[in-house]
Design an enzyme around this catalytic site. Structure first.
Site, mmCIF file in Angstrom:
data_model
loop_
_atom_site.group_PDB
_atom_site.id
_atom_site.type_symbol
_atom_site.label_atom_id
_atom_site.label_comp_id
_atom_site.label_asym_id
_atom_site.label_seq_id
_atom_site.Cartn_x
_atom_site.Cartn_y
_atom_site.Cartn_z
ATOM 1 N N GLU A 184 31.072 -27.075 -11.349
ATOM 2 C CA GLU A 184 31.585 -28.555 -10.806
ATOM 3 C C GLU A 184 32.104 -29.300 -11.720
ATOM 4 O O GLU A 184 31.262 -29.576 -12.890
ATOM 5 C CB GLU A 184 30.300 -28.948 -10.167
ATOM 6 C CG GLU A 184 30.444 -29.595 -8.934
ATOM 7 C CD GLU A 184 29.315 -30.392 -8.257
ATOM 8 O OE1 GLU A 184 28.189 -30.641 -8.903
ATOM 9 O OE2 GLU A 184 29.324 -30.926 -7.209
ATOM 10 N N LYS A 192 15.102 -44.883 -5.686
ATOM 11 C CA LYS A 192 15.739 -45.200 -7.085
ATOM 12 C C LYS A 192 16.955 -44.933 -6.907
ATOM 13 O O LYS A 192 17.689 -43.960 -6.520
ATOM 14 C CB LYS A 192 14.890 -44.183 -7.878
ATOM 15 C CG LYS A 192 15.155 -44.605 -9.439
ATOM 16 C CD LYS A 192 14.988 -43.506 -10.270
ATOM 17 C CE LYS A 192 16.406 -42.536 -10.464
ATOM 18 N NZ LYS A 192 17.467 -43.192 -10.991
ATOM 19 N N CYS A 236 30.755 -34.519 -4.184
ATOM 20 C CA CYS A 236 29.945 -33.004 -4.242
ATOM 21 C C CYS A 236 30.969 -32.104 -3.407
ATOM 22 O O CYS A 236 30.790 -31.065 -3.426
ATOM 23 C CB CYS A 236 28.524 -33.275 -3.685
ATOM 24 S SG CYS A 236 28.452 -34.377 -2.215
ATOM 25 N N GLU A 285 20.779 -32.565 -1.144
ATOM 26 C CA GLU A 285 22.134 -32.706 -0.924
ATOM 27 C C GLU A 285 22.643 -32.447 -2.441
ATOM 28 O O GLU A 285 22.672 -33.481 -3.293
ATOM 29 C CB GLU A 285 22.562 -33.795 -0.263
ATOM 30 C CG GLU A 285 23.787 -33.507 0.348
ATOM 31 C CD GLU A 285 25.149 -34.261 -0.342
ATOM 32 O OE1 GLU A 285 25.435 -33.046 -1.080
ATOM 33 O OE2 GLU A 285 25.421 -35.060 -0.264
HETATM 34 P P1 ADP Z 1 24.521 -36.626 -12.470
HETATM 35 O O1 ADP Z 1 24.275 -35.834 -13.432
HETATM 36 O O2 ADP Z 1 25.837 -36.612 -11.762
HETATM 37 O O3 ADP Z 1 24.074 -37.955 -12.951
HETATM 38 P P2 ADP Z 1 21.862 -36.229 -11.364
HETATM 39 O O4 ADP Z 1 21.541 -35.229 -10.424
HETATM 40 O O5 ADP Z 1 21.342 -35.894 -12.674
HETATM 41 O O6 ADP Z 1 23.414 -36.484 -11.557
HETATM 42 O O7 ADP Z 1 21.514 -37.439 -10.912
HETATM 43 C C1 ADP Z 1 21.410 -37.940 -9.578
HETATM 44 C C2 ADP Z 1 19.916 -38.967 -9.444
HETATM 45 O O8 ADP Z 1 18.926 -37.850 -10.033
HETATM 46 C C3 ADP Z 1 20.083 -40.028 -10.260
HETATM 47 O O9 ADP Z 1 19.522 -41.244 -9.410
HETATM 48 C C4 ADP Z 1 19.488 -39.756 -11.551
HETATM 49 O O10 ADP Z 1 18.664 -40.768 -12.249
HETATM 50 C C5 ADP Z 1 18.147 -38.793 -10.931
HETATM 51 N N1 ADP Z 1 17.351 -37.817 -11.635
HETATM 52 C C6 ADP Z 1 17.930 -37.311 -12.803
HETATM 53 N N2 ADP Z 1 17.125 -36.671 -13.545
HETATM 54 C C7 ADP Z 1 15.877 -36.626 -12.902
HETATM 55 C C8 ADP Z 1 14.591 -35.943 -12.771
HETATM 56 N N3 ADP Z 1 14.252 -35.424 -13.873
HETATM 57 N N4 ADP Z 1 13.691 -36.188 -12.017
HETATM 58 C C9 ADP Z 1 14.112 -36.979 -10.903
HETATM 59 N N5 ADP Z 1 15.064 -37.765 -10.716
HETATM 60 C C10 ADP Z 1 16.347 -37.569 -11.726
#
Ligand code: ADP
Length: 499
Positions: free
Chosen positions: A400, A193, A303, A269
């Protein structure tokens, strides 16, 4: 002195590429989402539409997992030899090289990073990484172990099965490569994804993977949002492993979803607040340049960004003055323009978050040396910003920011700076700048982080493991270590009987 807004005020340069792939890639075919829904992916230079992209959710993840399961259990994939897998990765690397400029343009358009960075560093790194893992594919073997007793004991290393992979938006194509390369080398199948901000380059790359001979269903790519598609993947009962890159908060959610569903193995990560420590024996000009790069690279959206610049008190004032001069010289503008070092931030959410952090910095009494505001009035450009006199307990020193905001802290003693550098929930990386071998050795051993760069920063290679201590993650990517993430270990015990 003031920043020039000219570069960002001009009409955006027309990207030298077209968007050809916007659907989900499931079982080797581009398809619409089951719901028929789409979402817009936006140009960070303007906030305007690039393309509508199919929006996958739980049902599409289900379809993709089904395809990956079938490809792992019955498809041509498990029957292929390791050498054949290796050759697919090698052909993929060649195709990435062939389409280098096109894919880099797509990356810049969707993400906002300087085109030269994408075209000259990141896309070539993808080819390098695929060749590295192609090399591993037919060198992954188990052991015969001399157990006590009359038994022949083999330890087999087998692929785990269906790997779910969730990636972020800051290095969309590289994160795709870090995830898919080792998974395929080890013989797994994948449902990946992408981040909702940057779906385009992974779709293009997966198309090339199929052109390179990858059988249908082995890599499936679903664009969509975290709480829907991402959560569905992390909690799917037929997914054997989940690899995630993103924020620490979301990483914890993924770990919980994995635990509550089928206890799939998890590698993470996550975030960082990496110290960059500059000792008083350092060449100040060189240190300024490196610390600038360590923080501002990729619009500060790394990161591992060197986001706590610790400078020895003896050179502190000189360092701050020179850091300011360097930040004022930073070329911010359209990332397709030659010579631009910094493009826009990824989206309005990150843009506003960074401006909020700048306000926290000012409100908490840090000294705003330069920058502090947006640049221009369109898109998500932010002035290269520096705070001096930053204290450890300020939010800008602990959390961050993920943007072009450098925090400079003062120290006077090696033991003191070790303690302060380690006083963080994170432990991703650190930079150490000194000519003294003993100081370097002391620091590299004392810092509780996954990577220490000595007199350099952000040096990445397919062969170098990367990952975090503490709340920066679980496991390592790249290098030999990432193979472990994608392998199961099976002991086979056979009695030895005399004939
Ligand atoms: P940012 O805040 O920088 O967008 P995230 O950690 O939220 O960082 O996003 C990193 C990835 O995790 C993206 O692909 C996002 O769609 C996905 N993501 C966000 N929320 C969830 C969740 N609840 N479960 C699984 N994946 C998620």
């Amino acid at each position: 002195q003031r920043f020039s807004t000219a570069a960002v005020a001009e009409e955006p340069i027309s990207p030298p590429v077209q968007v050809n792939y916007t659907q989900l890639l499931i079982d080797g075919k581009f398809v619409d989402s089951a719901s028929g829904k789409t979402f817009p992916t936006l140009d960070p230079r303007t906030g305007e539409l690039i393309a509508h992209v199919a929006e996958g959710d739980a049902e599409d993840i289900n379809r993709a997992v089904h395809a990956a399961r079938k490809a792992f259990d019955e498809g041509p994939w498990p029957k292929m030899t390791a050498y054949e897998r290796s050759r697919i990765l090698l052909r993929f690397a060649d195709l990435i090289e062939k389409h280098n400029d096109e894919i880099a343009a797509l990356e810049t358009w969707d993400n906002g990073k300087p085109y030269a960075q994408a075209a000259q560093i990141e896309v070539p790194m993808v080819a390098r990484l695929m060749r590295y893992y192609a090399g591993w594919a037919d060198k992954i073997h188990g052991l015969v172990v001399p157990a006590d007793g009359p038994h022949h004991v083999q330890v087999l290393h087998e692929p785990i099965g269906v790997a779910g992979q969730i990636i972020p938006w800051n290095f969309p194509l590289l994160m795709f490569a870090w995830k898919v390369g080792p998974a395929l080398a080890c013989g797994n199948t994948v449902v990946l994804k992408t981040a909702e901000q940057t779906p385009l380059s992974a779709l293009f790359a997966s198309k090339l993977l199929h052109e390179a001979g990858l059988p249908d269903g082995v890599v499936n790519v679903v664009s969509g949002f975290g709480p829907t598609a991402g959560a569905a993947l992390a909690s799917h009962m037929d997914v054997d492993k989940i690899a995630f890159t993103g924020s620490t908060d979301t990483g914890k959610v993924v770990l919980e979803l994995a635990a509550r569903s089928n206890l799939k193995s998890v590698t993470l990560e996550l975030g960082g607040k990496s110290p960059f420590i500059i000792m008083d024996d350092a060449d100040v000009d060189h240190a300024v340049e490196l610390a600038h790069f360590a923080l501002f690279f990729n619009q500060g959206q790394c990161c591992c960004a060197g986001s706590r610049t610790f400078v020895h008190e003896r050179i502190y004032d000189e360092f701050v003055e020179k850091a300011k001069a360097r930040a004022l010289k930073r070329v911010v503008g359209d990332p397709f323009k030659n010579g631009v070092e910094q493009g826009p931030q990824i989206d309005d959410e990150q843009f506003n978050k960074i401006l909020r952090y700048i306000k926290y910095g000012v409100d908490s009494g840090a000294n705003l040396v330069t920058g502090g505001d947006r640049l221009g009035d369109k898109g998500y450009y932010i002035q290269p910003t520096i705070f001096s006199d930053v204290q450890d307990n300020m939010r800008i020193a602990q959390e961050e920011i993920f943007g072009p905001v450098q925090s400079i802290l003062k120290f006077n003693d090696l033991n003191e700076v070790i303690k302060r550098a380690n006083a963080s929930q994170y432990g991703l990386a650190a930079g150490v700048f000194t000519n003294n071998l003993n100081t370097a050795n002391t620091l590299t051993r004392a810092l509780r982080v996954g990577t220490v760069w000595v007199n350099c920063f952000d040096v990445f290679d397919a062969a170098i493991p990367f990952g975090g201590y503490k709340q920066s993650g679980i496991g390592r990517e790249k290098g030999i270590d990432s193979l472990k993430n994608y392998l199961q270990v099976k002991a086979v015990v056979t009695p030895i009987k005399n004939a």
